[in-house]
Scaffold this motif. Structure first.
Motif, PDB file in Angstrom:
ATOM      1  N   ARG A  98       0.830  -1.211   0.000  1.00  0.00           N
ATOM      2  CA  ARG A  98       0.000   0.000   0.000  1.00  0.00           C
ATOM      3  C   ARG A  98       0.865   1.261   0.000  1.00  0.00           C
ATOM      4  O   ARG A  98       0.589   2.224  -0.723  1.00  0.00           O
ATOM      5  CB  ARG A  98      -0.922  -0.023   1.226  1.00  0.00           C
ATOM      6  N   THR A  99       1.927   1.224   0.800  1.00  0.00           N
ATOM      7  CA  THR A  99       2.833   2.371   0.856  1.00  0.00           C
ATOM      8  C   THR A  99       3.571   2.542  -0.464  1.00  0.00           C
ATOM      9  O   THR A  99       3.759   3.662  -0.948  1.00  0.00           O
ATOM     10  CB  THR A  99       3.833   2.192   2.009  1.00  0.00           C
ATOM     11  N   GLN A 100       3.977   1.419  -1.045  1.00  0.00           N
ATOM     12  CA  GLN A 100       4.696   1.491  -2.317  1.00  0.00           C
ATOM     13  C   GLN A 100       3.844   2.121  -3.416  1.00  0.00           C
ATOM     14  O   GLN A 100       4.366   2.849  -4.271  1.00  0.00           O
ATOM     15  CB  GLN A 100       5.150   0.100  -2.751  1.00  0.00           C
ATOM     16  N   ALA A 101       2.563   1.834  -3.407  1.00  0.00           N
ATOM     17  CA  ALA A 101       1.689   2.424  -4.425  1.00  0.00           C
ATOM     18  C   ALA A 101       1.702   3.948  -4.315  1.00  0.00           C
ATOM     19  O   ALA A 101       1.741   4.660  -5.334  1.00  0.00           O
ATOM     20  CB  ALA A 101       0.271   1.881  -4.274  1.00  0.00           C
ATOM     21  N   LYS A 102       1.678   4.454  -3.081  1.00  0.00           N
ATOM     22  CA  LYS A 102       1.713   5.904  -2.873  1.00  0.00           C
ATOM     23  C   LYS A 102       3.075   6.469  -3.267  1.00  0.00           C
ATOM     24  O   LYS A 102       3.180   7.510  -3.925  1.00  0.00           O
ATOM     25  CB  LYS A 102       1.407   6.209  -1.408  1.00  0.00           C
ATOM     26  N   THR A 493      10.141   4.235   5.803  1.00  0.00           N
ATOM     27  CA  THR A 493      10.494   2.896   6.261  1.00  0.00           C
ATOM     28  C   THR A 493       9.446   2.335   7.211  1.00  0.00           C
ATOM     29  O   THR A 493       8.986   3.014   8.133  1.00  0.00           O
ATOM     30  CB  THR A 493      11.862   2.911   6.965  1.00  0.00           C
ATOM     31  N   ILE A 494       9.090   1.063   7.003  1.00  0.00           N
ATOM     32  CA  ILE A 494       8.116   0.385   7.863  1.00  0.00           C
ATOM     33  C   ILE A 494       8.906  -0.460   8.858  1.00  0.00           C
ATOM     34  O   ILE A 494       9.018  -1.681   8.747  1.00  0.00           O
ATOM     35  CB  ILE A 494       7.137  -0.448   7.020  1.00  0.00           C
ATOM     36  N   ASN A 495       9.508   0.215   9.813  1.00  0.00           N
ATOM     37  CA  ASN A 495      10.329  -0.441  10.816  1.00  0.00           C
ATOM     38  C   ASN A 495      10.669   0.586  11.887  1.00  0.00           C
ATOM     39  O   ASN A 495      10.222   1.740  11.818  1.00  0.00           O
ATOM     40  CB  ASN A 495      11.605  -1.017  10.183  1.00  0.00           C
ATOM     41  N   ALA A 496      11.449   0.185  12.863  1.00  0.00           N
ATOM     42  CA  ALA A 496      11.891   1.080  13.929  1.00  0.00           C
ATOM     43  C   ALA A 496      13.196   0.533  14.481  1.00  0.00           C
ATOM     44  O   ALA A 496      13.572  -0.608  14.197  1.00  0.00           O
ATOM     45  CB  ALA A 496      10.832   1.167  15.030  1.00  0.00           C
ATOM     46  N   TYR A 497      13.906   1.350  15.270  1.00  0.00           N
ATOM     47  CA  TYR A 497      15.145   0.839  15.858  1.00  0.00           C
ATOM     48  C   TYR A 497      15.490   1.567  17.148  1.00  0.00           C
ATOM     49  O   TYR A 497      14.990   2.655  17.423  1.00  0.00           O
ATOM     50  CB  TYR A 497      16.315   0.938  14.870  1.00  0.00           C
ATOM     51  N   VAL A 506      13.728   5.291  17.333  1.00  0.00           N
ATOM     52  CA  VAL A 506      13.333   5.998  16.117  1.00  0.00           C
ATOM     53  C   VAL A 506      12.175   5.262  15.458  1.00  0.00           C
ATOM     54  O   VAL A 506      12.264   4.053  15.205  1.00  0.00           O
ATOM     55  CB  VAL A 506      14.522   6.113  15.142  1.00  0.00           C
ATOM     56  N   PHE A 507      11.087   6.003  15.180  1.00  0.00           N
ATOM     57  CA  PHE A 507       9.898   5.455  14.540  1.00  0.00           C
ATOM     58  C   PHE A 507       9.571   6.270  13.286  1.00  0.00           C
ATOM     59  O   PHE A 507       8.988   7.343  13.374  1.00  0.00           O
ATOM     60  CB  PHE A 507       8.701   5.484  15.498  1.00  0.00           C
ATOM     61  N   PRO A 508       9.967   5.787  12.111  1.00  0.00           N
ATOM     62  CA  PRO A 508       9.658   6.512  10.881  1.00  0.00           C
ATOM     63  C   PRO A 508       8.161   6.587  10.612  1.00  0.00           C
ATOM     64  O   PRO A 508       7.374   5.752  11.093  1.00  0.00           O
ATOM     65  CB  PRO A 508      10.365   5.691   9.798  1.00  0.00           C
ATOM     66  N   ALA A 509       7.770   7.560   9.803  1.00  0.00           N
ATOM     67  CA  ALA A 509       6.358   7.773   9.483  1.00  0.00           C
ATOM     68  C   ALA A 509       5.735   6.543   8.831  1.00  0.00           C
ATOM     69  O   ALA A 509       4.551   6.262   9.035  1.00  0.00           O
ATOM     70  CB  ALA A 509       6.220   8.985   8.560  1.00  0.00           C
ATOM     71  N   GLY A 510       6.525   5.812   8.030  1.00  0.00           N
ATOM     72  CA  GLY A 510       5.983   4.641   7.344  1.00  0.00           C
ATOM     73  C   GLY A 510       5.399   3.604   8.277  1.00  0.00           C
ATOM     74  O   GLY A 510       4.478   2.867   7.909  1.00  0.00           O
ATOM     75  N   TYR A 511       5.923   3.533   9.499  1.00  0.00           N
ATOM     76  CA  TYR A 511       5.444   2.556  10.481  1.00  0.00           C
ATOM     77  C   TYR A 511       4.150   3.015  11.146  1.00  0.00           C
ATOM     78  O   TYR A 511       3.365   2.208  11.637  1.00  0.00           O
ATOM     79  CB  TYR A 511       6.516   2.365  11.552  1.00  0.00           C
ATOM     80  N   LEU A 512       3.939   4.318  11.176  1.00  0.00           N
ATOM     81  CA  LEU A 512       2.851   4.883  11.973  1.00  0.00           C
ATOM     82  C   LEU A 512       1.583   5.036  11.140  1.00  0.00           C
ATOM     83  O   LEU A 512       1.061   6.136  10.946  1.00  0.00           O
ATOM     84  CB  LEU A 512       3.288   6.204  12.577  1.00  0.00           C
ATOM     85  N   GLN A 513       1.099   3.905  10.632  1.00  0.00           N
ATOM     86  CA  GLN A 513      -0.135   3.868   9.861  1.00  0.00           C
ATOM     87  C   GLN A 513      -0.767   2.488  10.049  1.00  0.00           C
ATOM     88  O   GLN A 513      -0.098   1.548  10.458  1.00  0.00           O
ATOM     89  CB  GLN A 513       0.132   4.172   8.391  1.00  0.00           C
TER      90      GLN A 513
END
Length: 703
Positions: A98-102, A493-497, A506-513
């Motif tokens: 879904r993210t890749q489509a955007k 990025t759909i991940n965190a570290y 660190v929590f990128p925006a890609g993870y927060l959906q």
């Protein structure tokens, strides 16, 4: 790092980053409980359909207290086989699609915009992506843009020439021989230092070079074929190509024999060996370290941190004892194999055939997906600015920050009420927790790409330019103050570290959906999903490796001997538990390799559950809490945790994960923590004797 199907914990240093199958052992039961065993005085109200818990995925033929992995997602597992282009498949893959489509739309728009201001982020992102998508141009160019680099290697006549090319390939990020770069000093986190660590292997793990089991032999055979075919594509005859393949394998095998295994690499003290440059040059005389560092802009460095001295001693021997012609062959291979996506299609096809043996994937991902990933890896923050403007509203960031504050407070309470930790150690632990830096969504300070030139002429030239730019960015830190604004992941990025030297999560925006984070979902779902990840990352600072760093990110023992011994005893129980899990016949989880991630799952879920209880008390008071879809908040919490870890994986990929990945397979990330949690037993009315229930003296309890 919290990866729902694979990766490793990532730090922020560019040069040296610190970034699943259905249960085959349990049988379905005929009775299913979906509410607490003990009836409430009055039936709680049911608020109706919720969000992010998919009831159709629940397999009600399985008893939750026997196999919660199958109960929570058995129907989904049956109805979602792994696609041909993937090696595993789970909710994160669906979100990624879904993210890749955007993201693809953003890239298509940027590539189509020929009027973007020269030198702007939009121009660079658009031209980089467009050059990578020009498959016709790649075929027509052939090796044209690679030939200058190949010619440099061909012109080498002696060891001095080899050393000069090693320095060159360090800047090109090919991975030849070893990894080096500028990182925070792990024992003095206020300054940068030059670090060196083992590397130079093209197969996923040293064991593939050394073991003689059927799996290792199959991968090794495929690797030799990959080598041979690639050298043939470079113009060599079958005989010469085969000889060169053997030379590369022989050299890499020596490096593998000198390399530490992945469990050993988890000890940060063992990988911290500071020495003067003069001492390093004396111990590894054939590497020519002073000249290499000077060539690459680090001539003022007086000290280096050597991760694995034994490896570098052997590397020095290899450089002296291996014929120059074979060293040149190896350098050719490292260069070409790192650039297959920028060469004619035949090179990428050979790389994928080898990848198939490792992962079991049936088909290669489409070109646009590969180029999207390459753009993100190369121009991640330029690309990320375009993404967050569209996808990450401020309200979502604030809700995530509020959750994190609540979870951090819960962790503090668990430290304070801990029954086995002494007061001095608790004080240091609380100090570390208070100093934890939190980064949500995207950087406050974006990277400046003004010195990076990108055009549409050649994708390969763009890749080389970007790698050299990234290397210069890393080297430029040396001698300056620590940059604590830097991110080690890009916004999509759909991940965190968690980074131990930076003491940051660190929590990128890609993870927060959704489904990981849904501002419209009930608290139980969000705490079980992204909250579980938040707890996971926070507690990485207190796992068996992270606990060795203090509040400022320094590698320092701040535990009393008695507390350290008690911690070691308790985590040993976790290691024993996970080492008994067997996802495939005769294949067992490596409890030592996965220790840090297992502890973060278990400890994180424990503190997040307590944080949820506080949040529910604020919302509903201390009384009865309503049902949603027939489930209590506590049940929805555990269902949310489990449904995000339901993953199908090919046997080949699962075997490789067990060997190389510090994360346990998804089914054990689901059930492993819950089997130690009385809170789970209570939520689902579990009784002694059921498979998810451990006897009290067999349970692990850390926080």
């Amino acid at each position: 790092m919290n990866n729902l199907s694979t990766p490793h914990r990532a730090g922020a240093a560019a040069a040296l980053l610190l970034t699943l199958a259905g249960c085959a052992t349990t049988q379905p039961a005929t009775v299913t409980q979906t509410a607490p065993a003990a009836p409430a005085p009055a039936a709680p109200a049911d608020l109706g359909p919720g969000r992010s818990i998919n009831l159709a995925d629940v397999d009600r033929s399985v008893e939750p207290c026997d196999d919660f992995f199958q109960f929570s997602g058995g129907n989904w597992l049956r109805n979602n086989p792994v696609p041909g282009y993937a090696s595993s498949w789970g909710p994160r893959n669906l979100l990624n699609d879904r993210t890749q489509a955007k993201l693809r739309q953003l890239l298509d728009d940027a590539a189509a915009d020929r009027s973007a201001a020269p030198g702007s982020n939009r121009q660079k992102v658009g031209d980089f992506y467009a050059s990578g998508m020009d498959s016709v141009g790649l075929e027509q160019a052939g090796l044209k843009y690679l030939k200058p680099e190949l010619a440099r290697i061909a012109a080498i006549r002696d060891l001095a020439g080899v050393r000069a090319e090693i320095a060159r390939q360090q800047t090109l990020g090919t991975g030849a021989f070893f990894r080096a770069g500028v990182t925070p000093d792990r024992k003095n986190s206020s300054q940068y230092v030059v670090s060196m660590s083992q590397g130079g292997l093209s197969m996923p793990d040293r064991d593939y070079y050394l073991k003689s089991d059927a799996r290792s032999l199959a991968v090794r055979t495929a690797y030799v074929q990959y080598l041979t075919n690639t050298f043939k594509l470079l113009g060599e005859s079958e005989t010469v190509a085969a000889a060169k393949a053997k030379a590369v394998l022989r050299l890499e095998t020596r490096l593998a024999q000198a390399s530490k295994d992945r469990v050993s690499l988890r000890d940060p003290y063992a990988s911290y060996n500071k020495m003067t440059l003069a001492e390093a040059n004396q111990r590894f005389p054939n590497m020519g370290l002073p000249a290499l560092l000077k060539t690459n802009g680090l001539g003022t460095a007086a000290e280096v941190i050597v991760g694995q001295p034994e490896f570098f001693q052997e590397l020095s021997n290899v450089l002296k004892q291996t014929p120059v012609a074979e060293l040149k062959t190896y350098l050719d291979w490292q260069l070409v194999s790192s650039l297959t996506s920028a060469l004619p299609k035949a090179f990428g096809d050979e790389a994928f055939r080898f990848a198939q043996v490792q992962s079991g994937a049936r088909q290669q991902p489409t070109r646009w997906k590969r180029m999207l990933s390459a753009t993100d890896n190369t121009l991640g923050e330029a690309f990320g600015q375009l993404y967050v403007d569209e996808a990450f509203p401020p309200a979502a960031k604030q809700k995530a920050l509020d959750m994190l504050a609540n979870i951090r407070e819960s962790m503090a309470e668990h430290i304070q009420t801990n029954t086995w930790m002494s007061a001095p150690t608790k004080q240091e632990a609380l100090k570390k927790l208070a100093a934890l830096q939190v980064k949500i969504g995207y950087p406050d300070k974006w990277k400046n790409y003004s010195a990076l030139n990108i055009s549409r002429e050649s994708y390969l030239q763009n890749m080389l330019a970007a790698r050299q730019w990234s290397y210069r960015q890393n080297v430029s830190k040396f001698g300056g103050p620590i940059d604590r604004t830097e991110w080690g992941m890009t916004p999509p990025t759909i991940n965190a570290y968690y980074s131990p030297p930076m003491n940051e999560i660190v929590f990128p925006a890609g993870y927060l959906q959704p489904p990981f984070f849904d501002p419209e979902a009930d608290d139980a779902v969000n705490y079980g999903a992204i909250g579980g990840v938040m707890g996971h990352e926070i507690t990485h600072g207190f796992d068996d490796s992270g606990r060795k760093y203090d509040s400022q990110g320094n590698l320092r023992d701040w535990w009393t001997p008695a507390d350290a011994a008690e911690f070691t005893k308790r985590v040993g129980i976790v290691g024993t538990q996970y080492s008994a899990f067997s996802p495939l016949d005769s294949v067992y989880v490596n409890g030592k390799l996965t220790m840090g991630e297992n502890l973060a799952d278990f400890a994180g879920l424990t503190i997040v559950y307590a944080a949820l209880q506080k949040q529910l008390d604020k919302t509903y008071g201390k009384g009865q809490r309503p049902l949603i879809d027939g489930f209590t908040p506590e049940q929805r919490f555990f269902l949310s945790w489990a449904q995000l870890r339901r993953t199908n994986i090919r046997p080949e990929a699962l075997r490789q994960q067990i060997l190389t990945d510090p994360h346990s397979p998804g089914q054990y990330r689901t059930i492993g923590p819950l089997m130690n949690m009385p809170e789970f037993y209570q939520a689902f009315g579990c009784q002694p004797g059921q498979k998810m229930v451990r006897a009290e003296d067999e349970r692990a309890k850390i926080w």
